[in-house]
Design a protein around this motif. Structure first.
Motif: not given
Length: 73
Positions: A37, A39-42, A51, A53, A67
């Protein structure tokens, strides 16, 4: 002015992840595939609903650092 190829340091500072490395990584809990992802750098494990990091371009593949994702009812 010539186009310059970004250095590895520049890529890391931007939070980019090596695509080849992503192909090799799996969720440490389920051993299932991960999706990045941006957008969330996950790195997201749909099966584990976690998720992971990505910090400075380095995936943190520890369940304790992940997370919890909300359930999709």
């Amino acid at each position: 002015m010539t186009d310059q190829i970004p250095s590895q340091q520049t890529i890391r500072s931007a939070g980019a992840v090596d695509v080849k490395m992503l192909e090799l990584l799996v969720c440490p809990l389920t051993y299932g595939p991960l999706k990045f992802d941006a957008d969330k750098t996950e790195l997201v494990s749909g099966r584990a609903r976690l998720a992971y990091p990505v910090r400075d371009g380095i995936p943190i593949m520890l369940v304790s650092e992940a997370r919890q994702l909300p359930d999709d009812d």
